[in-house]
Design a protein around this motif. Structure first.
Motif, PDB file in Angstrom:
ATOM      1  N   ASN A   4      40.031  39.203 -16.218  1.00 22.78           N
ATOM      2  CA  ASN A   4      39.166  39.799 -17.224  1.00 22.78           C
ATOM      3  C   ASN A   4      39.140  41.302 -16.929  1.00 22.78           C
ATOM      4  N   PHE A   5      39.972  42.066 -17.639  1.00 29.99           N
ATOM      5  CA  PHE A   5      40.129  43.480 -17.323  1.00 29.99           C
ATOM      6  C   PHE A   5      38.893  44.322 -17.629  1.00 29.99           C
ATOM      7  N   PRO A   6      38.170  44.086 -18.736  1.00 28.40           N
ATOM      8  CA  PRO A   6      36.933  44.851 -18.915  1.00 28.40           C
ATOM      9  C   PRO A   6      35.926  44.595 -17.779  1.00 28.40           C
ATOM     10  N   GLU A   7      35.845  43.350 -17.322  1.00 31.27           N
ATOM     11  CA  GLU A   7      34.961  43.034 -16.202  1.00 31.27           C
ATOM     12  C   GLU A   7      35.463  43.700 -14.918  1.00 31.27           C
ATOM     13  N   LYS A   8      36.775  43.675 -14.711  1.00 32.44           N
ATOM     14  CA  LYS A   8      37.371  44.320 -13.533  1.00 32.44           C
ATOM     15  C   LYS A   8      37.063  45.811 -13.549  1.00 32.44           C
ATOM     16  N   TYR A   9      37.205  46.448 -14.705  1.00 32.71           N
ATOM     17  CA  TYR A   9      36.912  47.874 -14.833  1.00 32.71           C
ATOM     18  C   TYR A   9      35.463  48.152 -14.438  1.00 32.71           C
ATOM     19  N   HIS A  10      34.552  47.358 -14.965  1.00 32.56           N
ATOM     20  CA  HIS A  10      33.128  47.521 -14.641  1.00 32.56           C
ATOM     21  C   HIS A  10      32.881  47.331 -13.153  1.00 32.56           C
ATOM     22  N   ASP A  11      33.429  46.274 -12.580  1.00 32.88           N
ATOM     23  CA  ASP A  11      33.239  45.994 -11.151  1.00 32.88           C
ATOM     24  C   ASP A  11      33.771  47.135 -10.282  1.00 32.88           C
ATOM     25  N   LEU A  12      34.912  47.693 -10.658  1.00 30.23           N
ATOM     26  CA  LEU A  12      35.474  48.812  -9.902  1.00 30.23           C
ATOM     27  C   LEU A  12      34.581  50.041 -10.002  1.00 30.23           C
ATOM     28  N   GLN A  13      33.993  50.267 -11.167  1.00 30.32           N
ATOM     29  CA  GLN A  13      33.057  51.387 -11.326  1.00 30.32           C
ATOM     30  C   GLN A  13      31.884  51.227 -10.363  1.00 30.32           C
ATOM     31  N   VAL A  14      31.344  50.013 -10.286  1.00 30.62           N
ATOM     32  CA  VAL A  14      30.223  49.737  -9.383  1.00 30.62           C
ATOM     33  C   VAL A  14      30.645  49.949  -7.935  1.00 30.62           C
ATOM     34  N   LEU A  15      31.800  49.408  -7.567  1.00 32.93           N
ATOM     35  CA  LEU A  15      32.275  49.546  -6.185  1.00 32.93           C
ATOM     36  C   LEU A  15      32.550  51.003  -5.818  1.00 32.93           C
ATOM     37  N   LEU A  16      33.122  51.752  -6.734  1.00 33.44           N
ATOM     38  CA  LEU A  16      33.360  53.170  -6.452  1.00 33.44           C
ATOM     39  C   LEU A  16      32.050  53.922  -6.263  1.00 33.44           C
ATOM     40  N   GLY A  17      31.042  53.549  -7.032  1.00 30.01           N
ATOM     41  CA  GLY A  17      29.723  54.158  -6.853  1.00 30.01           C
ATOM     42  C   GLY A  17      29.162  53.879  -5.476  1.00 30.01           C
ATOM     43  N   LYS A  18      29.301  52.641  -5.022  1.00 31.84           N
ATOM     44  CA  LYS A  18      28.827  52.280  -3.684  1.00 31.84           C
ATOM     45  C   LYS A  18      29.644  52.973  -2.605  1.00 31.84           C
ATOM     46  N   LEU A  19      30.968  53.000  -2.786  1.00 28.94           N
ATOM     47  CA  LEU A  19      31.831  53.646  -1.810  1.00 28.94           C
ATOM     48  C   LEU A  19      31.528  55.139  -1.711  1.00 28.94           C
ATOM     49  N   SER A  20      31.178  55.748  -2.842  1.00 29.23           N
ATOM     50  CA  SER A  20      30.904  57.188  -2.831  1.00 29.23           C
ATOM     51  C   SER A  20      29.686  57.529  -1.987  1.00 29.23           C
ATOM     52  N   LYS A  21      28.794  56.577  -1.809  1.00 29.76           N
ATOM     53  CA  LYS A  21      27.626  56.806  -0.950  1.00 29.76           C
ATOM     54  C   LYS A  21      28.010  56.792   0.526  1.00 29.76           C
ATOM     55  N   GLU A  22      29.061  56.068   0.853  1.00 29.69           N
ATOM     56  CA  GLU A  22      29.499  55.951   2.248  1.00 29.69           C
ATOM     57  C   GLU A  22      30.618  56.931   2.597  1.00 29.69           C
ATOM     58  N   ALA A  23      31.421  57.268   1.610  1.00 24.18           N
ATOM     59  CA  ALA A  23      32.553  58.178   1.828  1.00 24.18           C
ATOM     60  C   ALA A  23      32.514  59.255   0.745  1.00 24.18           C
ATOM     61  N   GLY A  25      32.656  62.516   0.611  1.00 25.99           N
ATOM     62  CA  GLY A  25      33.642  63.586   0.571  1.00 25.99           C
ATOM     63  C   GLY A  25      34.951  63.136  -0.032  1.00 25.99           C
ATOM     64  N   ALA A  26      35.456  62.021   0.435  1.00 20.92           N
ATOM     65  CA  ALA A  26      36.741  61.517  -0.061  1.00 20.92           C
ATOM     66  C   ALA A  26      36.655  61.123  -1.530  1.00 20.92           C
ATOM     67  N   VAL A  27      35.593  60.411  -1.891  1.00 18.58           N
ATOM     68  CA  VAL A  27      35.464  59.952  -3.274  1.00 18.58           C
ATOM     69  C   VAL A  27      35.242  61.136  -4.209  1.00 18.58           C
ATOM     70  N   SER A  28      34.401  62.073  -3.821  1.00 14.48           N
ATOM     71  CA  SER A  28      34.179  63.225  -4.699  1.00 14.48           C
ATOM     72  C   SER A  28      35.429  64.088  -4.795  1.00 14.48           C
ATOM     73  N   GLY A  29      36.182  64.187  -3.695  1.00 13.69           N
ATOM     74  CA  GLY A  29      37.438  64.921  -3.742  1.00 13.69           C
ATOM     75  C   GLY A  29      38.428  64.273  -4.693  1.00 13.69           C
ATOM     76  N   PHE A  30      38.531  62.945  -4.620  1.00 10.80           N
ATOM     77  CA  PHE A  30      39.432  62.232  -5.521  1.00 10.80           C
ATOM     78  C   PHE A  30      38.945  62.346  -6.957  1.00 10.80           C
ATOM     79  N   ALA A  31      37.634  62.249  -7.176  1.00 16.51           N
ATOM     80  CA  ALA A  31      37.077  62.368  -8.526  1.00 16.51           C
ATOM     81  C   ALA A  31      37.386  63.739  -9.115  1.00 16.51           C
ATOM     82  N   HIS A  32      37.293  64.775  -8.279  1.00 12.25           N
ATOM     83  CA  HIS A  32      37.611  66.128  -8.754  1.00 12.25           C
ATOM     84  C   HIS A  32      39.100  66.225  -9.108  1.00 12.25           C
TER      85      HIS A  32
END
Length: 118
Positions: A4-23, A25-32
């Motif tokens: 289910n790709f729309p669900e996968k997209y949503h889940d990845l958004q949530v996980l990236l949000g959580k990862l950005s709290k722990e990493a 610098g790396a996540v914000s650098g990649f986002a930029h």
């Protein structure tokens, strides 16, 4: 079992949000990097998303396929443009890319159906 790709997209958004709290610098650098690379310039964002989708298929990244089908459609790519992109990706990636192009085709159908639902 199909993805289910729309669900996968949503889940990845949530996980990236959580990862950005722990990493952060790396996540914000990649986002930029992502923001700057996908910004409209000589090439429109739509074409950049289609290129990213073609690469995602050729390197066989399911999660990347979820992102770039979604983002290509959001950037204004048509069904036909996505399909042509999948053809080029198959040519570049051979048999394995053809199998992932099927995954991207399924993602395209799911996102189009989700966007056409009330």
């Amino acid at each position: 079992m199909s993805t289910n790709f729309p669900e996968k997209y949503h889940d990845l958004q949530v996980l990236l949000g959580k990862l950005s709290k722990e990493a952060s610098g790396a996540v914000s650098g990649f986002a930029h990097l992502h923001k700057e690379a996908m910004a409209a310039g000589t090439l429109a964002t739509k074409f950049k998303e289609l290129m990213a989708l073609g690469i995602a298929v050729a390197i066989r990244c399911d999660d990347c396929i979820a992102y770039h089908v979604h983002d290509a459609l959001k950037a204004g790519a048509s069904h036909a443009e996505v399909i042509e992109t999948l053809g080029v990706a198959m040519m570049m990636g051979g048999g394995p890319a053809a199998m992932y192009a099927c995954e991207a085709f399924e993602a395209l159908q799911q996102f189009e159906n989700k966007n056409s639902s009330p």
